[in-house]
Design a protein around this motif. Sequence first.
Motif, PDB file in Angstrom:
ATOM      1  N   ALA A 136       0.819  -1.216   0.000  1.00 30.92           N
ATOM      2  CA  ALA A 136       0.000   0.000   0.000  1.00 30.92           C
ATOM      3  C   ALA A 136       0.854   1.266   0.000  1.00 30.92           C
ATOM      4  CB  ALA A 136      -0.935  -0.007   1.207  1.00 30.92           C
ATOM      5  N   LEU A 137       1.940   1.246   0.785  1.00 31.21           N
ATOM      6  CA  LEU A 137       2.813   2.423   0.880  1.00 31.21           C
ATOM      7  C   LEU A 137       3.487   2.741  -0.458  1.00 31.21           C
ATOM      8  CD1 LEU A 137       4.585   1.942   4.337  1.00 31.21           C
ATOM      9  CD2 LEU A 137       3.059   3.817   3.702  1.00 31.21           C
ATOM     10  N   ALA A 138       4.099   1.719  -1.062  1.00 30.47           N
ATOM     11  CA  ALA A 138       4.810   1.944  -2.331  1.00 30.47           C
ATOM     12  C   ALA A 138       3.824   2.310  -3.446  1.00 30.47           C
ATOM     13  CB  ALA A 138       5.599   0.699  -2.717  1.00 30.47           C
ATOM     14  N   PHE A 139       2.727   1.591  -3.515  1.00 32.15           N
ATOM     15  CA  PHE A 139       1.725   1.819  -4.564  1.00 32.15           C
ATOM     16  C   PHE A 139       1.093   3.203  -4.419  1.00 32.15           C
ATOM     17  CE2 PHE A 139      -2.651   0.671  -6.319  1.00 32.15           C
ATOM     18  CZ  PHE A 139      -2.232   0.640  -7.636  1.00 32.15           C
ATOM     19  N   GLY A 140       0.610   3.498  -3.216  1.00 34.80           N
ATOM     20  CA  GLY A 140      -0.091   4.768  -2.990  1.00 34.80           C
ATOM     21  C   GLY A 140       0.790   5.991  -3.154  1.00 34.80           C
ATOM     22  N   SER A 141       2.040   5.899  -2.701  1.00 40.11           N
ATOM     23  CA  SER A 141       2.899   7.089  -2.717  1.00 40.11           C
ATOM     24  C   SER A 141       3.528   7.371  -4.081  1.00 40.11           C
ATOM     25  CB  SER A 141       3.991   6.982  -1.642  1.00 40.11           C
ATOM     26  OG  SER A 141       4.788   5.844  -1.848  1.00 40.11           O
ATOM     27  N   LEU A 142       3.598   6.366  -4.962  1.00 39.10           N
ATOM     28  CA  LEU A 142       4.276   6.556  -6.254  1.00 39.10           C
ATOM     29  C   LEU A 142       3.329   6.633  -7.452  1.00 39.10           C
ATOM     30  CD1 LEU A 142       7.301   4.139  -5.716  1.00 39.10           C
ATOM     31  CD2 LEU A 142       7.316   6.640  -5.606  1.00 39.10           C
ATOM     32  N   LEU A 143       2.008   6.564  -7.214  1.00 40.06           N
ATOM     33  CA  LEU A 143       1.062   6.533  -8.332  1.00 40.06           C
ATOM     34  C   LEU A 143       1.126   7.776  -9.215  1.00 40.06           C
ATOM     35  CD1 LEU A 143      -2.069   4.800  -6.795  1.00 40.06           C
ATOM     36  CD2 LEU A 143      -1.105   4.290  -9.032  1.00 40.06           C
ATOM     37  N   LEU A 144       1.219   8.953  -8.609  1.00 45.27           N
ATOM     38  CA  LEU A 144       1.254  10.178  -9.426  1.00 45.27           C
ATOM     39  C   LEU A 144       2.513  10.236 -10.282  1.00 45.27           C
ATOM     40  CD1 LEU A 144      -0.230  12.987  -7.155  1.00 45.27           C
ATOM     41  CD2 LEU A 144      -1.162  12.121  -9.285  1.00 45.27           C
ATOM     42  N   LEU A 145       3.632   9.779  -9.718  1.00 46.01           N
ATOM     43  CA  LEU A 145       4.864   9.699 -10.513  1.00 46.01           C
ATOM     44  C   LEU A 145       4.669   8.713 -11.659  1.00 46.01           C
ATOM     45  CD1 LEU A 145       7.863  10.160 -11.111  1.00 46.01           C
ATOM     46  CD2 LEU A 145       8.406   8.439  -9.377  1.00 46.01           C
ATOM     47  N   GLY A 146       4.078   7.555 -11.373  1.00 42.53           N
ATOM     48  CA  GLY A 146       3.822   6.558 -12.415  1.00 42.53           C
ATOM     49  C   GLY A 146       2.936   7.096 -13.518  1.00 42.53           C
ATOM     50  N   GLY A 147       1.929   7.869 -13.137  1.00 47.28           N
ATOM     51  CA  GLY A 147       1.035   8.469 -14.133  1.00 47.28           C
ATOM     52  C   GLY A 147       1.748   9.455 -15.037  1.00 47.28           C
ATOM     53  N   ARG A 148       2.603  10.276 -14.461  1.00 44.20           N
ATOM     54  CA  ARG A 148       3.326  11.259 -15.276  1.00 44.20           C
ATOM     55  C   ARG A 148       4.367  10.570 -16.157  1.00 44.20           C
ATOM     56  NH1 ARG A 148       1.537  14.939 -17.689  1.00 44.20           N
ATOM     57  NH2 ARG A 148       1.426  16.826 -16.450  1.00 44.20           N
ATOM     58  N   LEU A 149       4.989   9.511 -15.641  1.00 41.67           N
ATOM     59  CA  LEU A 149       5.962   8.768 -16.459  1.00 41.67           C
ATOM     60  C   LEU A 149       5.290   8.127 -17.669  1.00 41.67           C
ATOM     61  CD1 LEU A 149       8.204   7.054 -13.741  1.00 41.67           C
ATOM     62  CD2 LEU A 149       8.826   8.959 -15.243  1.00 41.67           C
ATOM     63  N   SER A 150       4.042   7.686 -17.513  1.00 46.32           N
ATOM     64  CA  SER A 150       3.341   7.105 -18.670  1.00 46.32           C
ATOM     65  C   SER A 150       3.049   8.179 -19.716  1.00 46.32           C
ATOM     66  CB  SER A 150       2.045   6.409 -18.226  1.00 46.32           C
ATOM     67  OG  SER A 150       1.011   7.322 -18.006  1.00 46.32           O
ATOM     68  N   ASP A 151       2.862   9.423 -19.287  1.00 42.43           N
ATOM     69  CA  ASP A 151       2.695  10.532 -20.239  1.00 42.43           C
ATOM     70  C   ASP A 151       4.016  10.862 -20.932  1.00 42.43           C
ATOM     71  OD1 ASP A 151      -0.025  10.885 -19.710  1.00 42.43           O
ATOM     72  OD2 ASP A 151       0.354  12.275 -18.064  1.00 42.43           O
ATOM     73  N   LEU A 152       5.137  10.695 -20.205  1.00 36.30           N
ATOM     74  CA  LEU A 152       6.450  11.063 -20.744  1.00 36.30           C
ATOM     75  C   LEU A 152       7.051   9.958 -21.610  1.00 36.30           C
ATOM     76  CD1 LEU A 152       8.049  12.720 -17.571  1.00 36.30           C
ATOM     77  CD2 LEU A 152       7.148  13.888 -19.566  1.00 36.30           C
ATOM     78  N   TRP A 153       7.018   8.719 -21.127  1.00 37.45           N
ATOM     79  CA  TRP A 153       7.658   7.612 -21.845  1.00 37.45           C
ATOM     80  C   TRP A 153       6.784   7.049 -22.954  1.00 37.45           C
ATOM     81  CZ3 TRP A 153       9.219   4.322 -16.930  1.00 37.45           C
ATOM     82  CH2 TRP A 153      10.227   5.002 -16.236  1.00 37.45           C
ATOM     83  N   GLY A 154       5.490   7.247 -22.840  1.00 40.75           N
ATOM     84  CA  GLY A 154       4.536   6.567 -23.713  1.00 40.75           C
ATOM     85  C   GLY A 154       3.815   5.506 -22.898  1.00 40.75           C
ATOM     86  N   ARG A 155       2.510   5.409 -23.098  1.00 40.97           N
ATOM     87  CA  ARG A 155       1.691   4.539 -22.255  1.00 40.97           C
ATOM     88  C   ARG A 155       2.012   3.053 -22.442  1.00 40.97           C
ATOM     89  NH1 ARG A 155      -1.083   9.216 -22.075  1.00 40.97           N
ATOM     90  NH2 ARG A 155      -1.442   9.543 -24.294  1.00 40.97           N
ATOM     91  N   LYS A 156       2.248   2.639 -23.686  1.00 44.45           N
ATOM     92  CA  LYS A 156       2.513   1.211 -23.936  1.00 44.45           C
ATOM     93  C   LYS A 156       3.806   0.753 -23.258  1.00 44.45           C
ATOM     94  CE  LYS A 156       3.161  -2.212 -27.613  1.00 44.45           C
ATOM     95  NZ  LYS A 156       3.153  -2.495 -29.068  1.00 44.45           N
ATOM     96  N   ILE A 157       4.858   1.553 -23.403  1.00 45.82           N
ATOM     97  CA  ILE A 157       6.162   1.212 -22.796  1.00 45.82           C
ATOM     98  C   ILE A 157       6.030   1.117 -21.277  1.00 45.82           C
ATOM     99  CG2 ILE A 157       8.505   2.074 -22.369  1.00 45.82           C
ATOM    100  CD1 ILE A 157       8.193   1.017 -25.165  1.00 45.82           C
ATOM    101  N   THR A 158       5.364   2.111 -20.675  1.00 42.87           N
ATOM    102  CA  THR A 158       5.191   2.128 -19.216  1.00 42.87           C
ATOM    103  C   THR A 158       4.384   0.931 -18.758  1.00 42.87           C
ATOM    104  OG1 THR A 158       5.145   4.548 -19.376  1.00 42.87           O
ATOM    105  CG2 THR A 158       4.503   3.598 -17.278  1.00 42.87           C
ATOM    106  N   PHE A 159       3.349   0.597 -19.506  1.00 34.02           N
ATOM    107  CA  PHE A 159       2.488  -0.539 -19.200  1.00 34.02           C
ATOM    108  C   PHE A 159       3.292  -1.844 -19.203  1.00 34.02           C
ATOM    109  CE2 PHE A 159      -0.653  -3.802 -20.586  1.00 34.02           C
ATOM    110  CZ  PHE A 159      -1.603  -3.653 -19.585  1.00 34.02           C
ATOM    111  N   ILE A 160       4.131  -2.015 -20.227  1.00 30.95           N
ATOM    112  CA  ILE A 160       4.934  -3.240 -20.358  1.00 30.95           C
ATOM    113  C   ILE A 160       5.980  -3.334 -19.239  1.00 30.95           C
ATOM    114  CG2 ILE A 160       6.716  -4.344 -21.805  1.00 30.95           C
ATOM    115  CD1 ILE A 160       4.997  -3.509 -24.244  1.00 30.95           C
ATOM    116  N   ILE A 161       6.650  -2.213 -18.931  1.00 34.01           N
ATOM    117  CA  ILE A 161       7.625  -2.201 -17.826  1.00 34.01           C
ATOM    118  C   ILE A 161       6.932  -2.578 -16.514  1.00 34.01           C
ATOM    119  CG2 ILE A 161       9.119  -0.726 -16.399  1.00 34.01           C
ATOM    120  CD1 ILE A 161       9.727   0.872 -18.999  1.00 34.01           C
TER     121      ILE A 161
END
Length: 504
Positions: free
Chosen positions: A73-98
Amino acid sequence: MSTALSELDGGAVEKESESARHHRLRWVVLGVLALAQLMVVLDATIVNISLPHAQAALGFDNADRQWIVTAYALAFGSLLLLGGRLSDLWGRKITFIIGLVGFAAMSAIGGAAVSFEMLVAARAGQGVFGALLAPAALSLLTTTFTDPAERGRAFGIFGAIAGGGGALGLLLGGMLTEWASWRWCLYVNVPIAIIALVGAVLFIGAQRSEHRPKLDIPGVVLVSTALFSIVYGFSNAETNGWADWATITWLVSGAVLLAAFVWWQSRAEHPLLPLRVIADRTRAGSYLVVFIAGIGMFGIFLFLTYYLQQNLGFSPIRTGLAFLPMIGMLVVTATTATGVLLPRFGPRWLMASGMMIAAGGMVLLTQITETSSYATHVLPALLVLGVGIGASMAPAMQGAISGVSSDDAGVASATVNTMQQVGGSVGTALLSTIAASAASSYATTHAMHVINPAELAQLAAVHSYTTAFWVAAAVFALGSVIAAVVVRGGKLPAAAPDAVAMAH
């Protein structure tokens, strides 16, 4: 000449099919995204039932047991916004696969854990890659389905998984623990991830944002530490109480850091969470409804699981099966609400009425006693809750990303997941502490009237559950009021033009 023309024509057809392929395969893509979402949601609850078995195998004590759940819960909840912005930056498919590959790897490590520390580290790793996976999946859904009617059906299915996945996790956790081993509650993610990975590589088209702003590092640090502090504070409250100095310190620090994050976002050149995303009334109201649904839903799963197993004597598998009628009703209601009602009436009254129906379901659950039966007291309440959560959760998920540009789709999607995750953490801690104090006060006041200690313990436990259900009912009712007051009336806006361009 004719051969050259036919080759040229064939090349054009091939090029056209490449650009349209992602859209043509959109329902297959939905299956891939739904599978990934199910895996992430399952992991919030699937491990719960297997904890006593893991504890016996690895030899850790009761005080440490909560860390198996809290690390995720801690890792997931605290890093979600970063994960969302990274999917905008790297591309959604690449982020999804990683996210898929990392989640599967961490699940395999957790399943093979030989020590408590190894298991906790693997669960934290699952949370990290889940924070990449969940927002990428939801933003891919946003940019894949742009037709309002189709989008409604797609979000109905996706919202049903987000709402019912926790209950399904309890069933699957019970089956795997009873029939195989607690380790399979983690190993099960590997085949799911492999199927989703093959689907992602074959069917999801490359999606990259044209505008690639720089990453807001101060924003990442502020919001990650703020969310970590809040989730940790609520976890600490569950164990040590609200008056504990550590609980107060973590929660106050989290609130201060969150305020600092909002201040910074209004000034940053490339904000992590552009305030335009949450400034819209419909999106803001939808985020709050998802947050409140998270509080209430975790309350249902937590205390009803205790009641079914400890008071009615259900096995882990039978407990999981007991939740299936709710999931079925939730799926039917969510798909109907988003596919039929949402395009016609808009999200406001759908979310408000859904939350109020869910409150009614919780009130029904407050009527249980130590001699109640599943068929007469629990099942009707679960069916009502399925209708209420289905009618509110799926439209809220669609409302939360409505009208955002494709550049903000990832971070808007991440905010939805953050709200649900933090809501779950708040709900678990808040309702657990309320239930614990209700049980102790009941035991104290009724000690003179009940001679048998075992009977007193059972009566106190049921009283604690019904008290928690009353609070959850009030929370759902508050959600209904918020939806009615905050969310704008009328239909949702059409998909952003640039999202349409990406999907086709």
